[in-house]
Design an enzyme around this catalytic site. Sequence first.
Site, PDB file in Angstrom:
ATOM      1  CE1 TYR A  94      -2.149  -3.601   1.820  1.00 21.65           C
ATOM      2  CE2 TYR A  94      -4.036  -1.943   1.022  1.00 21.65           C
ATOM      3  CZ  TYR A  94      -3.167  -2.860   1.803  1.00 21.65           C
ATOM      4  OH  TYR A  94      -4.575  -3.835   2.314  1.00 21.65           O
ATOM      5  CG  HIS A 143      -8.473   0.560  -2.812  1.00 19.72           C
ATOM      6  ND1 HIS A 143      -8.734  -0.482  -2.479  1.00 19.72           N
ATOM      7  CD2 HIS A 143      -8.931   1.799  -3.344  1.00 19.72           C
ATOM      8  CE1 HIS A 143     -10.146   0.213  -2.149  1.00 19.72           C
ATOM      9  NE2 HIS A 143     -10.436   1.494  -2.721  1.00 19.72           N
ATOM     10  CE  LYS A 148      -5.054  -5.142  -4.589  1.00 19.53           C
ATOM     11  NZ  LYS A 148      -5.959  -4.205  -4.572  1.00 19.53           N
TER      12      LYS A 148
END
Lengths: 322, 539
Positions: free
Chosen positions: A259, A267, A298
Amino acid sequence: MKRSELCSRRKSSVGIASSLVLPGRRTCPQVVLMEALSCGERRLGSDEEYAAPAVGVSLCDSAPLVWRMQDLRAVRAQGLVGALLGSLPRTPRQNGRLGRPLLLLPEEEGLLRERRAAAALPDRCQDWGGAELRQKHEEEEKKSFEEQSVLALEDRKLALLRAMTGAESGATSADEALRRRLQALDQNFTFPQSAMAVQLSTARAGLSYCPEARAFLQAYGPTGAEPRCDARYQVFRDLRGRGFYLTSAGKFGGDFLVYPGDPLRFHAHFIAVCVSLDESVCLLDVLAVARLGSNVKKTVLLCSPGPDARVCYTSLQWSGMI
Amino acid sequence: MATIISDEFDGHQDPEESRSSRQTPGIMADQNNTDDKGKFYSEILSPSELFAARSRSHKIPVRGQKDFFPDDSDEQKQRLEHSLNEHWSLLSEERVERLGNLVNGQWIPSKQIVELQSPAGKFWQTMGFSANGKQCLLPEEALYLMECGNLQVFHQDLPLSIQDGYEKFLSANTVSLQQYQVFGHLKRLGYVVLRFDPSSESSSYARQLNLPQSSDRAGRQLKRKRSLSPAPSSTPTATCSRAEAQEECSTEKMEEDKCSEGEEDKKLPEPPEAQSSADEGGGRSWWMMDVLGDSDKDSGHGSKSGSSCWDFSSISFPDLGSTSREHFPSDLAPPDPSLLPRDLKVGFCDIAPWRQKINLRQVKMSANEQKREKYRRRWDVNKNREVRRCRNWAEYQELMARRKGKREGRPAHLWNREVTPLHDPTQPIATGELLEKISVIKPTHLLEGASRLKDADDWRICFNVYQPNTVADFKKSNPGKPYSRMCVCSFDDPVPDLRAIKLLAYQSGDIPVVIAVVDYGDISFYTFKDFQLPTDVYP
């Protein structure tokens, strides 16, 4: 291909973005490897933070747990997130938000140990079961009961008064009845034992009974559960040093979720997968983890600790046709 | 009249009252920091705080949207602070309960259970057990109830905190921390979770015995439905008998050949050696003697150079049926006397009466038929290479038999041995059965071979899980079939291999096993389901 080959193919200095394109068929999208851009974060100051009081860690079934509120805050202040395990006292029958204890990752535990910021709490009060403790407990209970009954009486009186003053031009007979009840209250009021409020403490409260509390603090030594592998620990330390917050990422097929700031507010941007430099990486695994990363939006980060305490990062991004 | 205040504590307070008498919305444990200079632990609430805890809100603040990227703005800092404060306030709230709502229990380390000192509440329907006339709870159940604020456990007359509960109740002997995490997670969702007892599960064999069965059916059931051996057992014996018959025939034949030259035509294919040697020997000598003797032939060019065949192209056989004009002598000349046996005088032969006896009418044929007739006249069986390779009539017969076998799908060389083809193409069979016959990989059931596996220590079923909607009529004495069974492991453990899965499935019987993988606070559930590959079989 070997992880070291991958690293040596690019300029290794941080901050310069270069791309490595894997040759592939024209029809399938190509995986583009880019140097990880270092986040504009602050590096932790050297020693000021570590002068804080030691975090008390208790072991439960050989897992390091943090119970006290001050310890939880201290752990968070050091940038370590951990994982909450218990029920939340306010609403115990839900899994959305959990409460204490806080479980530390082995890497977090290792980091605390390295900074000498952790202390092992004794697992039981020495005097438990002794007559002195029991006596103290009984006395405190009695005191609490008395105080609470006084408070209850006052509370009831206030309620009646409010009911009386509310009816200004009301029937005086009702007022009279209330006044009579008020007078009777002082004599006839009873506060039952079953109405007493009692605390079920989360953290062990017994230590307040023990005289030499501080003497029990020991330096936090290795518990026998060393950080699982050195590569993970090096990567964790490096990323934490750059200001990222890390939690475990078993569900995402990686080692850590990275993070950019506190997980409460941001997020995760990366899934960190730790591979040692001389380990050969199967291309199918790389593709699988890249695919997974793109599905959860991600970026996958392949991390390998290098020889001179530097960590080499490779990010994988699924790009279209080039 | 004595007023008893207990009723005010039960329900929710009048909001007006609560607002006037209390300012702080929640009680934070570390507000006590200033008071406890001498104390080591500082999370004990004062009686006033305990009293004030009646009016706490029971709602959790909803988490707002997260930001994308930290940009050092004041706004973000404020939001972060607000989130953190909310976080700390929720976490630091202590459990406060009325004494009347709490059930008391006592921890007994020797038996590792909690004995209840006061009657159990509503949880008794799904948790706990009776022992020695007392109500008892298992350690994980007791800890869960402590966390819910329904139970207070004493040990040596002092109340245990949640931390004490974790440290005392959870160990490798009872329930590990990971297993308790899964237990708590499922209980908070509402499931009924009981410990798994392998001995209480009847094995599949025992369940089979309970069914009403006659001995015949049992015997028939033991027969394997799928067998790898070829289907009809009559085939090998048939081939054997045929082979035997062959041998008999051949030996018979050899004896016969030695005696006489004439032999019957046997239908079965025979080994060529025995017959052909006898045949050839006799025939060849007879020809050779004749040819060498009379070297006269019609054409003049002879086969004296060692060939034992007559040159049929030079010997003219009169074609009385021919309609062409050339061959129309009125009479036939007598043949060469060398070709005839001795003492036989042949004169000229008048063809005319013979020709009358022959039907010389032209056959009427359609164009197709004429074409076919043309091809048939041109076709010479001797043009075939295989036919030319046959040295005698027996070999030719074999060739014919082989061709016939191939045409009909049962070539002799395949079917006359011990190992025959899987299926006779001339026999009808359903597609599904045929697919099953030829399938190399057969589907297997998960429980196949599972009873032979020895118990392993690492994979164990921990809990039985029952559905939440059955809570109303759930009976601890007769829980019925669980919804699933739980096996707990972590992401560091190896993935269960087939052996482990078979073992778990065998222990569980017909109930699916769910593997709960614990990852430092996150729990993921996995299960393996049976799957059958579809086969395209159209009946």
